[in-house]
Write a protein that holds these residues in place. Structure first.
Motif, PDB file in Angstrom:
ATOM      1  N   PHE A   1       0.823  -1.036   0.002  1.00  0.00           N
ATOM      2  CA  PHE A   1       0.007   0.200   0.011  1.00  0.00           C
ATOM      3  C   PHE A   1       0.696   1.034  -0.067  1.00  0.00           C
ATOM      4  CE2 PHE A   1      -3.897  -2.268   0.220  1.00  0.00           C
ATOM      5  CZ  PHE A   1      -4.779  -1.075   0.174  1.00  0.00           C
ATOM      6  N   TYR A   2       1.863   1.306   0.817  1.00  0.00           N
ATOM      7  CA  TYR A   2       2.773   2.415   1.027  1.00  0.00           C
ATOM      8  C   TYR A   2       3.330   2.839  -0.595  1.00  0.00           C
ATOM      9  CZ  TYR A   2       6.427   5.673   2.433  1.00  0.00           C
ATOM     10  OH  TYR A   2       7.041   6.777   2.727  1.00  0.00           O
TER      11      TYR A   2
ATOM     12  N   GLY B   1       0.876   3.911  -2.712  1.00  0.00           N
ATOM     13  CA  GLY B   1       0.424   5.140  -2.357  1.00  0.00           C
ATOM     14  C   GLY B   1       1.244   6.260  -3.043  1.00  0.00           C
TER      15      GLY B   1
ATOM     16  N   GLU C   1      -7.806   3.037  -2.750  1.00  0.00           N
ATOM     17  CA  GLU C   1      -7.706   4.371  -2.662  1.00  0.00           C
ATOM     18  C   GLU C   1      -8.238   4.931  -1.454  1.00  0.00           C
ATOM     19  OE1 GLU C   1      -5.512   6.289  -4.144  1.00  0.00           O
ATOM     20  OE2 GLU C   1      -5.024   5.322  -6.147  1.00  0.00           O
TER      21      GLU C   1
ATOM     22  N   GLN D   1      -3.554   6.405   6.252  1.00  0.00           N
ATOM     23  CA  GLN D   1      -2.711   7.353   6.473  1.00  0.00           C
ATOM     24  C   GLN D   1      -2.479   7.980   7.674  1.00  0.00           C
ATOM     25  OE1 GLN D   1      -2.801   9.235   2.444  1.00  0.00           O
ATOM     26  NE2 GLN D   1      -1.045   8.041   1.628  1.00  0.00           N
TER      27      GLN D   1
ATOM     28  N   LEU E   1      -6.774   3.692   1.419  1.00  0.00           N
ATOM     29  CA  LEU E   1      -5.476   4.387   1.816  1.00  0.00           C
ATOM     30  C   LEU E   1      -5.494   5.863   2.408  1.00  0.00           C
ATOM     31  CD1 LEU E   1      -2.295   4.559   1.109  1.00  0.00           C
ATOM     32  CD2 LEU E   1      -2.713   5.672  -1.211  1.00  0.00           C
TER      33      LEU E   1
END
Length: 160
Positions: free
Chosen positions: A46-47, A50, A105, A112, A108
């Motif tokens: 994911f990071y 992102g 998305e 965060q 995410l």
């Protein structure tokens, strides 16, 4: 003295794994309490996505320094959950591009702030003890050393 600390380097890997599992479990508790169906083990993918997407699956594996098959399995699982999607790479149809789905998305955006809180909490934890601040540097040093000469070779040399 605890069993683990009494054995020193003989259980170094076990202690690191135990600590890693503890941290992942605690972080998963935070996601769960926030009502976010996210698992800490998904973080690296994911990071990376992102920061840049779409990204070839092979490039994700290379950046994370894990096998192509490990990332492929993780991406397949994330795909089943509707969090990522894949498409053939336009220049090389054998390669798969990975990108976050709309649902990914949205997730995410939810996670965060948790990542920022993790950084803050871990910094506070490290600040509590002078030695704790050196853990990341020490882990990096060990990683660099075993990259230069694998542990298995070092052990075989020590056996001679």
């Amino acid at each position: 003295m605890s069993f683990y600390s009494s054995l020193g380097f003989l259980v170094f890997g076990s202690r690191l794994r135990r600590l890693s599992e503890y941290f992942l479990s605690e972080v998963n508790k935070v996601y769960e309490q926030a009502g976010i169906p996210f698992e800490a083990s998904w973080f690296p993918v994911f990071y990376i996505l992102g920061k840049e997407q779409p990204m070839p699956l092979i490039d994700i594996a290379a950046q994370l320094e894990v096998s192509h098959s490990a990332i492929s399995q993780l991406v397949t699982g994330l795909k089943k959950k509707g969090l990522v999607r894949t498409a053939p790479c336009p220049d090389d149809g054998r390669r798969q591009l990975v990108m976050l789905s709309k649902k990914g998305e949205e997730m995410l955006q939810q996670i965060q702030p948790i990542w920022e809180a993790i950084t803050k909490a871990m910094t506070e934890l490290a600040d509590e003890n002078k030695m704790s601040k050196q853990v990341l540097e020490a882990v990096t040093a060990v990683e660099n050393s075993v990259e230069a000469e694998p542990l298995s070779i070092r052990i075989l040399k020590a056996m001679k």
